[in-house]
Design a protein around this motif. Structure first.
Motif, PDB file in Angstrom:
ATOM      1  N   THR A 107      -6.076  -2.873  -3.836  1.00 49.69           N
ATOM      2  CA  THR A 107      -4.558  -2.709  -4.267  1.00 49.69           C
ATOM      3  C   THR A 107      -3.924  -2.615  -2.584  1.00 49.69           C
ATOM      4  OG1 THR A 107      -4.857  -0.828  -5.885  1.00 49.69           O
ATOM      5  CG2 THR A 107      -2.718  -0.710  -4.478  1.00 49.69           C
ATOM      6  N   VAL A 108      -2.941  -3.225  -2.337  1.00 48.09           N
ATOM      7  CA  VAL A 108      -2.304  -3.263  -0.962  1.00 48.09           C
ATOM      8  C   VAL A 108      -0.928  -2.298  -0.907  1.00 48.09           C
ATOM      9  CG1 VAL A 108      -1.349  -4.893   0.403  1.00 48.09           C
ATOM     10  CG2 VAL A 108      -3.201  -5.799  -0.986  1.00 48.09           C
ATOM     11  N   LEU A 109      -0.974  -1.539   0.051  1.00 47.92           N
ATOM     12  CA  LEU A 109       0.075  -0.632   0.355  1.00 47.92           C
ATOM     13  C   LEU A 109       0.897  -1.521   1.476  1.00 47.92           C
ATOM     14  CD1 LEU A 109      -1.393   2.810  -0.470  1.00 47.92           C
ATOM     15  CD2 LEU A 109      -0.254   1.555  -2.009  1.00 47.92           C
ATOM     16  N   ILE A 110       1.919  -1.405   1.572  1.00 45.79           N
ATOM     17  CA  ILE A 110       3.015  -1.638   2.844  1.00 45.79           C
ATOM     18  C   ILE A 110       3.376  -0.517   3.443  1.00 45.79           C
ATOM     19  CG2 ILE A 110       4.952  -2.965   3.793  1.00 45.79           C
ATOM     20  CD1 ILE A 110       2.770  -4.662   2.080  1.00 45.79           C
ATOM     21  N   LEU A 111       2.859  -0.303   4.630  1.00 50.08           N
ATOM     22  CA  LEU A 111       3.330   0.824   5.668  1.00 50.08           C
ATOM     23  C   LEU A 111       4.614   0.453   6.417  1.00 50.08           C
ATOM     24  CD1 LEU A 111      -0.342   1.912   6.594  1.00 50.08           C
ATOM     25  CD2 LEU A 111       1.007   2.662   4.856  1.00 50.08           C
ATOM     26  N   GLU A 112       5.701   0.799   5.950  1.00 50.35           N
ATOM     27  CA  GLU A 112       6.852   0.042   6.491  1.00 50.35           C
ATOM     28  C   GLU A 112       7.237   0.897   7.599  1.00 50.35           C
ATOM     29  OE1 GLU A 112      11.142   0.176   4.794  1.00 50.35           O
ATOM     30  OE2 GLU A 112      10.017  -1.470   3.947  1.00 50.35           O
ATOM     31  N   GLY A 113       7.508   0.407   8.944  1.00 50.01           N
ATOM     32  CA  GLY A 113       7.806   1.107  10.044  1.00 50.01           C
ATOM     33  C   GLY A 113       6.439   1.546  10.837  1.00 50.01           C
ATOM     34  N   LEU A 114       5.439   0.842  10.473  1.00 43.54           N
ATOM     35  CA  LEU A 114       4.016   1.487  11.330  1.00 43.54           C
ATOM     36  C   LEU A 114       3.974   0.657  12.625  1.00 43.54           C
ATOM     37  CD1 LEU A 114       1.299   2.712  11.244  1.00 43.54           C
ATOM     38  CD2 LEU A 114       0.265   0.724  10.331  1.00 43.54           C
ATOM     39  N   HIS A 191      14.354   6.612   4.481  1.00 48.25           N
ATOM     40  CA  HIS A 191      14.326   6.955   5.882  1.00 48.25           C
ATOM     41  C   HIS A 191      15.282   6.064   6.567  1.00 48.25           C
ATOM     42  CE1 HIS A 191      10.531   9.266   5.799  1.00 48.25           C
ATOM     43  NE2 HIS A 191       9.960   7.998   5.213  1.00 48.25           N
ATOM     44  N   THR A 192      16.427   7.098   7.042  1.00 48.11           N
ATOM     45  CA  THR A 192      17.341   6.362   7.879  1.00 48.11           C
ATOM     46  C   THR A 192      17.222   5.809   9.171  1.00 48.11           C
ATOM     47  OG1 THR A 192      18.073   8.688   8.740  1.00 48.11           O
ATOM     48  CG2 THR A 192      18.953   8.113   6.925  1.00 48.11           C
ATOM     49  N   HIS A 193      15.818   6.393   9.588  1.00 50.08           N
ATOM     50  CA  HIS A 193      15.339   5.788  11.159  1.00 50.08           C
ATOM     51  C   HIS A 193      14.027   5.426  10.803  1.00 50.08           C
ATOM     52  CE1 HIS A 193      14.900   5.499  15.564  1.00 50.08           C
ATOM     53  NE2 HIS A 193      13.879   6.225  15.276  1.00 50.08           N
ATOM     54  N   GLU A 194      13.730   4.128  11.277  1.00 50.52           N
ATOM     55  CA  GLU A 194      12.359   3.692  10.977  1.00 50.52           C
ATOM     56  C   GLU A 194      11.704   3.784  12.402  1.00 50.52           C
ATOM     57  OE1 GLU A 194      10.663  -0.673  10.809  1.00 50.52           O
ATOM     58  OE2 GLU A 194      12.066  -0.420   9.046  1.00 50.52           O
ATOM     59  N   HIS A 195      10.478   4.141  12.376  1.00 52.06           N
ATOM     60  CA  HIS A 195       9.689   4.518  13.268  1.00 52.06           C
ATOM     61  C   HIS A 195       9.820   3.315  14.448  1.00 52.06           C
ATOM     62  CE1 HIS A 195       6.559   6.237  15.967  1.00 52.06           C
ATOM     63  NE2 HIS A 195       5.825   5.289  15.792  1.00 52.06           N
ATOM     64  N   GLY A 196      10.140   3.489  15.659  1.00 59.05           N
ATOM     65  CA  GLY A 196       9.879   2.400  16.486  1.00 59.05           C
ATOM     66  C   GLY A 196      11.351   1.585  16.953  1.00 59.05           C
ATOM     67  N   GLY A 197      12.132   2.027  15.928  1.00 59.50           N
ATOM     68  CA  GLY A 197      13.408   1.207  16.057  1.00 59.50           C
ATOM     69  C   GLY A 197      14.285   1.660  16.878  1.00 59.50           C
TER      70      GLY A 197
END
Length: 812
Positions: A107-114, A191-197
């Protein structure tokens, strides 16, 4: 230990140990993940077989499975511990797992904002500990978490446990589950703020903080006004870092970049180094922004290399055209491809002619001309003409789908260097923090005149420079860039481990047909015997070969040129490695090589000609032979020269063809050794012999294209398949696929691997070297926090930019 009888042999590429065992013994299988040395596999088999209580041990190198039989069932735990100890001594990087009968589900999970490589490693480690998870790999470059789930009943629970782990380590990262090209969120919240953005509010706060810093630095104020300005500036610039550090401490995540920066800057405030405290935080934030920008740019560059997925297909439905998704097209459907469009699936041109841009798949810049009857692959771009194509493969089985899957998942197979850096990072940061604490508190206690504030400042320099992100980010990025650069050259490498292994190639073994030769056979001579005419001999051969898809059979059918009535063929029997036996109009027809004639006891006329000879017998009487010739590929000789130029010591050819033809080709190409008239299992035996002759740390490559090559491809250290005309089985078994069918690309792959390794080691030496220098200078009181900031974010940024060079490898 019982004196059980062992018989070893090779079947279909697998080394098999047959044990005549006594009843009542327990069989156990261990999976040796990461095992890539056949010599070490043999040592492991031998050593484990010598353990007390082991009745037999058999190592299957292809499946990386160690099968053992124990005399005493209650000694299982002792055996597993002893076996793991032996394996770890011989191959320290191999992970030993007990084989589970349940089939795992990937199974593949996408870690959006990593965007924190250190945190990615923590997520990977903790996910592997979840009950029901066999293995977990975080691909930081593509932001994927790939999980092998063995307990499918706990699938939903596993997903939620993963989400908890991710939320604890990286709260701003959003976990998304991928399903057949679509994605759905595991959590309903957004999430209104993506990590690293960096959004507008962040930019305004940073600008105000920088202004306050500038005012406090340039103008002269009283102590408290100056302190207030620096504090306001610090909170505006580094407030987010402070909040993250506090949250992470609450979750038990102490040794991360946020914590280190906070301790260092707060410590600088404590010893009244206000300008440096704010400046460190400011340049840290700037460095992080540019580092994230560079990583995102590299991700985009890599994804653009594989921008070959077709968006639609024009399916002909009666007299109309319907635009559908490629997944909806079925085998046998007819599609229309207009100028400028991508061919969506593999098929055969049935109408029209055109020039095709094949560079996305093959790396070839020159367009390819196609017309009715030619095969085409999904991902090619139609340049000018209108083409009608009959689909031969569904989208999931098409070349473009397989390429996308190979490249996108390649970085999940980590290279040994990458795995080492991940392990190194786990211990490096805590070790530096402990040294920093010792540096702050011990000298004031034991050195006369040493002040705490002075040594605390030196310790803070240690803390700033201690984060290993320069390595943890740039190393996988370098390997992924190398894989992307190889794909741009028409070379698909299935993992960073195989790319790194290409650096140590000593022996290259080639199959002949379709690898060194074009695999395009033509009947060049028909030699009947006695009362058989040329036409009759060719007819017998055509009917005998009518059920075969082998290139030799195709050439005979093409030479026959008439429709074969397959219903007249009875009792079709393919004799492996020899030929076929059929009944036709009441007659027994034998067609094959000299081994077939010998095995059937048929007297025949031997012939010494260059090419493949098909002997025929009718009712067990020799009827004559048909000669079929193949041509060398234009770049085969160049390929051998190029391999020697990149350091390959031995080139060998293994073929089932006759000795005369094989030796002439080997002599013309300048090969070191040639072995002819081999059955598939004999190819494996020869490969294993050659594998034993090479040095222990070097690698052996086998290059092939046919289905009979699959066992040898799987058995070699690195299997390379010719992908353009290669069989699906060969491509699946191979570790590297060459889309252009050019053997010279093997040397190109080795050059790419060597340059990638060079870039990776440049980053390792540069990052560790700069950090070591700053650590020493910091301890001596020479380096300040300014140098420490460069040693952290500056080095990381330079390493990332250097890693991006791996993608821009010119064709060799």
């Amino acid at each position: 230990m019982d004196t059980n009888v062992k018989e070893k042999g090779v079947t279909g590429g697998n080394l098999i140990t047959v044990v005549k065992k006594k009843p009542g013994k327990l069989k156990k299988e261990l999976i040796l993940e990461g095992l890539c040395c056949a010599n070490c596999a043999a040592k492991i088999e031998q050593k484990v077989g010598q353990l007390n209580g082991v009745a037999s041990a058999s190592m299957n190198f292809i499946t990386k499975t160690l099968a053992v039989e124990l005399e005493e069932i209650n000694k299982m735990d002792e055996f597993i511990a002893a076996a793991k100890s032996i394996i770890n001594k011989i191959e320290p990087d191999v992970v030993v797992r007990e084989k589970v009968t349940d089939k795992s589900v990937k199974t593949v999970l996408i870690l959006e904002g990593l965007c924190c490589a250190n945190c990615a490693a923590k997520i990977e480690r903790e996910t592997e500990k979840i009950l029901g998870v066999q293995a977990a790999t975080v691909d930081f470059v593509s932001k994927k978490l790939i999980i092998d789930i063995i307990d499918t009943n706990r699938r939903d629970e596993i997903f939620h446990e993963v989400t908890k782990i991710v939320n604890r380590i990286e709260p701003d990262v959003k976990v998304i589950i991928g399903e057949q090209g679509k994605t759905k969120s595991l959590e309903s919240h957004q999430h209104t703020h993506e990590h690293g953005g960096v959004d507008k509010d962040d930019f305004v706060k940073f600008a105000l903080g920088a202004a306050a810093f500038g005012i406090a630095t340039v103008l002269n104020f009283s102590f408290w006004i100056e302190f207030t300005l620096y504090l306001v500036s610090y909170l505006l610039i580094g407030g987010e870092v402070l909040i993250k550090a506090i949250k992470n401490i609450g979750r038990g995540q102490i040794f991360d970049e946020n914590f280190l920066m906070c301790i260092a800057t707060i410590g600088a405030f404590a010893i009244k180094q206000f300008p440096e405290a704010v400046a460190v935080m400011m340049f840290y934030q700037i460095g992080e922004f540019f580092q994230d920008l560079a990583v995102d740019r590299s991700r985009k560059s890599i994804s653009e290399l594989m921008n070959i997925r077709p968006d639609f297909a024009n399916v002909k439905v009666g007299q109309s055209i319907k635009r559908v998704a490629p997944e909806e097209v079925k085998v046998g459907d007819f599609i229309l491809v207009k100028p400028g469009e991508k061919i969506p699936l593999d098929g055969k041109v049935v109408e029209g002619s055109s020039m095709l841009d094949t560079s996305a798949l093959t790396g070839e810049s020159l367009p390819r001309e196609v017309q009715s009857g030619d095969n085409v692959l999904g991902g090619f771009i139609n340049k000018n003409g209108l083409l009608t194509i009959k689909i031969t493969k569904e989208f999931g089985e098409s070349t473009v789908a397989k390429i996308l899957d190979l490249v996108q998942n390649a970085s999940s197979k980590k290279a040994p260097t990458e795995s080492f850096i991940t392990k190194f990072a786990r211990y490096y940061t805590p070790a530096v923090v402990i040294l920093a604490a010792a540096l702050a508190f011990l000298p004031p206690l034991f050195i006369t005149g040493a002040t705490f504030s002075e040594w605390l400042y030196r310790a803070l320099v240690f803390l700033v420079v201690s984060c290993p992100c320069a390595l943890v980010v740039s190393i996988p990025l370098g390997f992924f860039g190398g894989i992307g650069g190889a794909s741009k050259n028409g070379i698909l490498v299935k993992g960073g481990n195989y790319l790194e292994a290409l650096n140590n190639v000593e022996t290259v073994i080639f199959d002949k047909t379709g690898t060194l030769t074009k695999g395009v056979f033509k009947v060049t001579e028909i030699k009947p015997k006695r009362n058989v005419t040329r036409e009759e001999l060719l007819e017998y051969a055509a009917y005998a070969e009518s059920y075969s898809s082998h290139p030799i059979a195709t050439s005979i059918l093409n030479a026959y040129g008439k429709r074969v009535k397959k219903e007249e063929v009875q009792g079709y029997n393919e004799i492996s490695g020899q030929g076929v036996k059929v009944r036709l109009k009441g007659k027994e027809i034998l067609a094959g090589n000299s081994r077939l004639m010998k095995s059937q006891g048929i007297s025949y006329d031997t012939t010494e000609v260059v090419g493949t000879v098909v002997y025929l017998a009718v009712d067990r009487q020799y009827a004559g032979y048909i000669l079929i010739s193949d041509e060398l590929k234009e770049d085969s000789a160049r390929a051998i020269e190029a391999l020697r130029a990149v350091g390959v010591k031995k080139t060998v050819m293994l073929t089932g063809d006759n000795k005369i033809a094989a030796e002439k080709i080997a002599s013309g190409l300048g090969l070191d050794e040639v072995y002819s008239e081999l059955l598939p299992n004999q190819k494996v035996e020869k490969l294993e012999k050659l594998d034993r002759e090479k040095s222990s740390k070097s690698k052996l490559i086998f290059v092939g294209d046919g289905i009979n090559d699959a066992p040898v491809l799987a058995r070699a250290d690195i299997g390379i398949a010719m992908g353009g005309i290669g069989s699906d089985a060969a491509i699946e078994a191979a570790d590297v696929v060459i889309m252009t069918d050019e053997p010279s690309k093997i040397a190109t792959a080795i050059k790419i691997a060597k340059r990638t390794k060079s870039i990776v080691w440049q980053n390792i030496i540069f990052a560790l070297g700069v950090k070591a220098i700053i650590l020493v200078l910091g301890a001596l009181g020479v380096a300040t926090m300014w140098e420490a900031v460069f040693g952290d974010v500056g080095v990381a940024l330079i390493a990332v930019l250097n890693a991006m060079r791996a993608m821009k490898i010119d064709r060799a």
